[in-house]
Design a protein around this motif. Structure first.
Motif, PDB file in Angstrom:
ATOM      1  N   THR A  44     -38.894  75.789 -52.324  1.00  0.00           N
ATOM      2  CA  THR A  44     -38.982  74.930 -53.109  1.00  0.00           C
ATOM      3  C   THR A  44     -38.417  73.433 -52.798  1.00  0.00           C
ATOM      4  OG1 THR A  44     -36.806  75.569 -54.216  1.00  0.00           O
ATOM      5  CG2 THR A  44     -38.812  76.239 -55.199  1.00  0.00           C
ATOM      6  N   GLU A  45     -37.793  73.521 -51.449  1.00  0.00           N
ATOM      7  CA  GLU A  45     -37.162  72.296 -50.947  1.00  0.00           C
ATOM      8  C   GLU A  45     -37.903  71.080 -50.511  1.00  0.00           C
ATOM      9  OE1 GLU A  45     -34.734  71.057 -46.750  1.00  0.00           O
ATOM     10  OE2 GLU A  45     -35.387  73.099 -46.990  1.00  0.00           O
ATOM     11  N   PRO A  46     -39.205  71.501 -50.101  1.00  0.00           N
ATOM     12  CA  PRO A  46     -40.078  70.048 -49.972  1.00  0.00           C
ATOM     13  C   PRO A  46     -40.472  69.418 -51.250  1.00  0.00           C
ATOM     14  CG  PRO A  46     -40.805  72.134 -48.591  1.00  0.00           C
ATOM     15  CD  PRO A  46     -39.863  72.597 -49.433  1.00  0.00           C
ATOM     16  N   LEU A  47     -40.513  70.374 -52.453  1.00  0.00           N
ATOM     17  CA  LEU A  47     -40.732  69.494 -53.741  1.00  0.00           C
ATOM     18  C   LEU A  47     -39.729  68.922 -54.162  1.00  0.00           C
ATOM     19  CD1 LEU A  47     -42.531  69.236 -56.058  1.00  0.00           C
ATOM     20  CD2 LEU A  47     -41.377  71.548 -57.098  1.00  0.00           C
ATOM     21  N   PHE A  48     -38.325  69.152 -54.019  1.00  0.00           N
ATOM     22  CA  PHE A  48     -37.192  68.532 -54.339  1.00  0.00           C
ATOM     23  C   PHE A  48     -37.029  67.589 -53.262  1.00  0.00           C
ATOM     24  CE2 PHE A  48     -35.094  72.689 -55.912  1.00  0.00           C
ATOM     25  CZ  PHE A  48     -35.522  72.566 -57.075  1.00  0.00           C
ATOM     26  N   ARG A  49     -37.665  67.535 -52.299  1.00  0.00           N
ATOM     27  CA  ARG A  49     -37.202  66.353 -51.281  1.00  0.00           C
ATOM     28  C   ARG A  49     -38.022  65.277 -51.683  1.00  0.00           C
ATOM     29  NH1 ARG A  49     -37.591  69.001 -47.037  1.00  0.00           N
ATOM     30  NH2 ARG A  49     -39.854  68.792 -46.390  1.00  0.00           N
ATOM     31  N   ARG A  50     -39.251  65.540 -52.138  1.00  0.00           N
ATOM     32  CA  ARG A  50     -40.240  64.489 -52.676  1.00  0.00           C
ATOM     33  C   ARG A  50     -39.920  64.207 -54.077  1.00  0.00           C
ATOM     34  NH1 ARG A  50     -43.381  68.127 -49.653  1.00  0.00           N
ATOM     35  NH2 ARG A  50     -44.425  67.137 -48.004  1.00  0.00           N
ATOM     36  N   LEU A  51     -39.466  64.929 -54.974  1.00  0.00           N
ATOM     37  CA  LEU A  51     -39.061  64.665 -56.395  1.00  0.00           C
ATOM     38  C   LEU A  51     -37.910  63.670 -56.434  1.00  0.00           C
ATOM     39  CD1 LEU A  51     -40.123  65.225 -59.123  1.00  0.00           C
ATOM     40  CD2 LEU A  51     -38.731  67.203 -59.214  1.00  0.00           C
ATOM     41  N   ILE A  52     -36.701  63.984 -55.815  1.00  0.00           N
ATOM     42  CA  ILE A  52     -35.399  63.209 -56.061  1.00  0.00           C
ATOM     43  C   ILE A  52     -35.810  61.771 -55.967  1.00  0.00           C
ATOM     44  CG2 ILE A  52     -33.142  62.933 -55.248  1.00  0.00           C
ATOM     45  CD1 ILE A  52     -33.135  65.682 -54.978  1.00  0.00           C
ATOM     46  N   PRO A  53     -36.372  61.277 -54.738  1.00  0.00           N
ATOM     47  CA  PRO A  53     -36.795  59.820 -54.467  1.00  0.00           C
ATOM     48  C   PRO A  53     -37.382  59.255 -55.792  1.00  0.00           C
ATOM     49  CG  PRO A  53     -37.086  61.022 -52.336  1.00  0.00           C
ATOM     50  CD  PRO A  53     -36.788  61.919 -53.682  1.00  0.00           C
ATOM     51  N   VAL A  54     -38.450  60.050 -56.245  1.00  0.00           N
ATOM     52  CA  VAL A  54     -39.336  59.563 -57.307  1.00  0.00           C
ATOM     53  C   VAL A  54     -38.663  59.260 -58.655  1.00  0.00           C
ATOM     54  CG1 VAL A  54     -41.323  60.140 -58.492  1.00  0.00           C
ATOM     55  CG2 VAL A  54     -41.524  60.462 -56.245  1.00  0.00           C
ATOM     56  N   LEU A  55     -37.610  60.348 -58.804  1.00  0.00           N
ATOM     57  CA  LEU A  55     -36.985  60.316 -60.121  1.00  0.00           C
ATOM     58  C   LEU A  55     -35.925  59.208 -59.939  1.00  0.00           C
ATOM     59  CD1 LEU A  55     -36.059  64.017 -60.664  1.00  0.00           C
ATOM     60  CD2 LEU A  55     -37.704  62.657 -61.824  1.00  0.00           C
ATOM     61  N   CYS A  56     -35.380  58.912 -58.798  1.00  0.00           N
ATOM     62  CA  CYS A  56     -34.331  57.778 -58.750  1.00  0.00           C
ATOM     63  C   CYS A  56     -35.174  56.446 -59.062  1.00  0.00           C
ATOM     64  CB  CYS A  56     -33.695  57.755 -57.224  1.00  0.00           C
ATOM     65  SG  CYS A  56     -32.528  59.110 -56.746  1.00  0.00           S
ATOM     66  N   LEU A  57     -36.301  56.109 -58.211  1.00  0.00           N
ATOM     67  CA  LEU A  57     -37.080  55.010 -58.530  1.00  0.00           C
ATOM     68  C   LEU A  57     -37.619  54.946 -60.078  1.00  0.00           C
ATOM     69  CD1 LEU A  57     -39.295  55.084 -55.414  1.00  0.00           C
ATOM     70  CD2 LEU A  57     -37.335  53.850 -55.769  1.00  0.00           C
ATOM     71  N   VAL A  58     -37.698  55.978 -60.730  1.00  0.00           N
ATOM     72  CA  VAL A  58     -38.323  56.210 -62.127  1.00  0.00           C
ATOM     73  C   VAL A  58     -36.949  55.519 -62.803  1.00  0.00           C
ATOM     74  CG1 VAL A  58     -38.672  57.474 -63.943  1.00  0.00           C
ATOM     75  CG2 VAL A  58     -40.049  57.671 -62.133  1.00  0.00           C
ATOM     76  N   PHE A  59     -35.898  56.290 -62.540  1.00  0.00           N
ATOM     77  CA  PHE A  59     -34.520  55.470 -63.320  1.00  0.00           C
ATOM     78  C   PHE A  59     -34.244  54.205 -63.171  1.00  0.00           C
ATOM     79  CE2 PHE A  59     -29.801  55.162 -62.809  1.00  0.00           C
ATOM     80  CZ  PHE A  59     -29.516  55.387 -64.292  1.00  0.00           C
TER      81      PHE A  59
END
Length: 779
Positions: A44-59
């Motif tokens: 699951t690490e690759p998914l988290f690595r891609r998801l966290i920057p996207v969540l920050c940009l959405v925030f």
């Protein structure tokens, strides 16, 4: 969380090390529980690595949208509040001023109105940039608050703009924006008054209305930019850390893959033997060497012992020896059982090292598959035995020396030939020692004597033994610098050779009878040689006479040119009357005749001089790249003058950019000679044309005229010195007959060729070729 994911590379390496060594803290049931959890984390690490920057940009985007909406609502509230305040102030002022309008005096009307306006202003009516204007019925501004001197005396329509609904409808128009297109828009309202007053207007600039709102916007933007920057920096830091961790994992995996690939292709593997505990670490390549599937990195002592051949190595004894003797290095060869049941020869080389912090000895090293080398060594020993048997079976004496002049091998025939003892024919014995113990040593050549022959070259000689036998010795250099010698008994051949020599002596007597006849033939041949020498001498004399003739012509032509220059010069001066008239017109005609005759004679002498230089080999040629069109234009300009006298049309068709390799003066002289011949032998109103074209790396020039033409039988005689078609008594044109000869010689000296073709009565074509500049440079 970012630090946790960024450290994933270290976690993976730790997991692989601990999983490979079965060490202490992660064994048994703990390993069974922790390993799946860690593997799920890795997946699951690759998914988290891609998801966290996207969540920050959405925030960040959500905050930006929220603040934009909130500020837009604040903008509307500020504008609405400003409109209400302006309308309220206008209503209050119109009511108060309207009630006191009747009490205003006629004298000092404006001052009284200004005072009434000041008293009627509500608290804070002129704050935040608001301006109150009072007009008379005509719209002229008569009072303002605060006092605005620039507005008083103006028509309010000029301030609000023409056709403004505020001045027409008054309070019913409400609050409107004025001066929208200018740089200072404002909100304004107008209320109508009765009596001597016309209107009361309240206006407020938008920059003052939204000044506080713009301050809030700046603060919000600053706060948002700072917050977004911090979040982006954190996202970048997380992403860079995760990227570095991923790169580290990839480098580690690639490095381990390269090492495993190198070990597998190199047929070797690594091992780490814990001497204290009896556990052995094996790399995957060692399993591959034995044809087994890797099941675990750690093997027990008993498992290794079952695979080794008992006759080659005792692992227990080896461990005891290393622990007791203190030896630190091991280099052993032994066999281990392959998965298919065969034995694999391995060479183990290692060193004992003490584990830091624990003091436990480990034998660390490498195992190499030497099965092929072992088999090759066995094959080499078998080949040596077969070679010795083969050498012994040949009837010749055979010996082989190495590059250091040491004995490699010899057969019994060589040993018996030289009567050598067994001690002298051992491999590695120096050549000097072998020859010291040999008899008939004089028949063997020293291998190192003189320059070594080329590898593979043969040398052969004969030698006679003391007992009368003859040997044929064949020697050859080997490719490694060694020396091989084979001796063959040729006694029978030598005896046959003696018989043949006797027959040869008998033949010599017969040949002596034939020798007298050969002497007679030799005398006749000598006479022929003397005749040939006389012929060569006469040929040389003729060539010298011809050369002397050419030199004489060159010298006499030079001597004739000097007085001719004076004759031509003085006759030209007299013809032009440079020092006054000479009298009779007949004298002037004589002067012109003298000048023309001298010029003609000088041209003839110049031709003779050029021809003599060419024949004497003294014509200097400077071949350089030359623009053919430029030289051709110069020749055409020179030849047009005599051509115009005969009304002959001279044309030139030489393409621009045609660069040839030629001597400029020689090329120009060739063109002038050919063009002048064309003009000379072309009747009036004829044509002479010069053309040029490319023919396979050469430039072809053609001079075509419409003259009298030349017969085919005469073409072969032309272009030779002093040869003319017409004889001295029948010719109708003047000339020395050297023009074509000089042209052909100059063309051939520049690497070209000249050819003539003609049809009598239709014209003549003289063509010659010269090399192009690029072709000459390439050659």
């Amino acid at each position: 969380m970012a630090r946790a994911f960024a450290g994933s590379a270290s976690m993976r390496r730790l997991a692989q090390i601990t999983a490979g060594k079965k060490a202490g803290t992660l064994t048994g049931h703990i390993r069974l529980l922790a390993q799946p959890t860690y593997q799920r984390l890795l997946r699951t690490e690759p998914l988290f690595r891609r998801l966290i920057p996207v969540l920050c940009l959405v925030f960040i985007a959500s905050i930006a949208v929220y603040r934009v909406l909130e500020l837009s609502y604040d903008y509307q509230d500020v504008e609405l509040q400003a409109r209400d305040e302006i309308a309220l102030i206008a209503s209050v002022l119109s009511a108060r001023i309207g009630s006191e309008e009747s009490e205003l005096p006629d004298v000092g009307y404006r001052s009284a109105l200004q005072r009434v306006l000041a008293d009627a202003l509500p608290a804070g009516a002129t704050s935040e940039g608001r301006v109150i204007l009072v007009t008379d019925p005509s719209g002229l501004i008569v009072a303002s608050a605060p006092l605005q001197a620039e507005y008083e005396g103006q028509i309010i329509g000029d301030i609000f703009g023409p056709a403004q609904p505020l001045t027409v409808f008054g309070a019913r128009a409400g609050v409107l924006t004025i001066n929208k297109d200018s740089g200072s828009p404002a909100l304004a309202t107008v209320h109508h008054l009765n009596g001597r007053l016309g209107m009361v207007a309240v206006m407020q600039p938008e920059k003052d209305i939204f000044a506080e709102w713009r301050g809030d916007v700046s603060a919000n933007v600053t706060l948002f930019v700072g917050t977004a920057t911090v979040l982006l920096v954190l996202v970048y830091g997380f992403f860079s850390q995760a990227t570095r961790a991923e790169q580290a994992d990839e480098i580690y995996a690639a490095t381990r893959g390269r090492i495993d690939t190198a070990l597998t292709h190199g047929r070797c593997g690594l091992f780490d033997w814990d001497l204290a505990r009896g556990r052995v670490f094996w790399s995957a390549s060692l399993y591959d060497l034995l044809g087994r599937e890797p099941k675990d990195d750690i093997l027990g002592f008993a498992e290794i012992s079952e695979l080794t051949h008992p006759d080659d190595i005792d692992l227990y004894a080896l461990a005891e020896s290393l622990l007791s003797s203190g030896d630190t290095t091991v280099d052993r060869m032994f066999r281990m059982r392959h998965a298919n049941g065969s034995w694999v020869w391995l060479r183990a080389r290692g060193e004992v090292q003490i584990e830091p912090g624990r003091g436990e000895p480990h034998l660390i090293g490498i195992c190499i598959d030497v099965t092929e080398q072992h088999e090759l060594a066995e094959q080499s020993r078998t080949a040596d035995l077969r070679l010795r048997d083969a050498i012994e079976t040949i009837s010749e004496a055979f010996v082989l020396w190495n590059a250091d002049n040491e004995l490699v091998i010899c057969n019994s025939n060589y040993q018996s030939l030289h009567n050598l003892p067994e001690t002298a024919v051992r491999p590695g014995t120096p050549y000097a020692k072998v020859m010291a113990a040999a008899r008939n040593s004089h028949i063997t050549t020293i291998p190192a004597r003189g320059p070594a022959p080329v590898a593979g070259s043969n040398a052969s000689y004969e030698a006679q033994l003391d007992d009368g036998r003859w040997l044929q010795i064949s020697e050859r250099r080997t490719k490694d610098g060694g020396f091989v010698s084979v001796g063959t008994d040729i006694t029978a051949l030598k005896r046959q050779e003696e018989r043949l020599m006797e027959s040869e002596r008998r033949l010599i007597a017969t040949i002596s009878d034939l020798r007298k006849s050969r002497q007679t033939l030799e005398m006749q041949a000598q006479q022929l040689v003397e005749l040939a020498e006389k012929y060569a001498q006469e040929k040389t004399n003729a060539e010298n006479a011809n050369r002397a003739k050419s030199e004489f012509l060159a010298n006499i032509s030079h001597e004739l040119r000097t007085p001719l220059n004076a004759i031509i010069g003085f006759s030209d001066i007299m013809d032009k009357g440079m020092f006054g008239p000479i009298g009779s017109s007949r004298y002037a005609e004589y002067c012109r005749d003298i000048h023309e005759s001298g010029t003609y004679l000088l041209n003839v002498i110049n031709d003779i001089l050029d021809m003599s230089k060419i024949e004497a080999g003294r014509m200097d040629m400077s071949v350089t790249p030359l623009d053919a069109a430029t030289v051709a234009d110069e020749a055409i300009r020179i030849i047009r003058a005599p051509a115009q006298e005969k009304m002959i049309e001279v044309t030139c068709d030489v393409p621009e950019g045609l660069v040839i390799a030629a001597d400029r003066r020689a090329f120009k002289q060739v063109l002038l000679n050919l063009l002048s011949n064309g003009v000379k032998f072309t009747p009036e109103s004829g044509q002479v044309r010069l053309t040029a074209s490319l023919r396979g790396g050469m430039a072809r020039f053609e001079v075509v005229d419409s003259g009298i033409g030349i017969r085919k039988v005469d073409i072969e005689r032309l272009a030779q010195p002093f040869v003319q078609v017409e004889n001295q008594f029948t010719k109708t044109h003047k000339g020395s007959g050297l023009g074509l000869a000089i042209a052909r010689s100059l063309v051939e000296l520049q690497g070209g060729a000249l050819a003539i073709s003609s049809v009598p009565g239709q014209g003549t074509t003289v063509a010659f070729t010269l090399p192009l500049a690029q072709e000459a440079h390439a050659a």
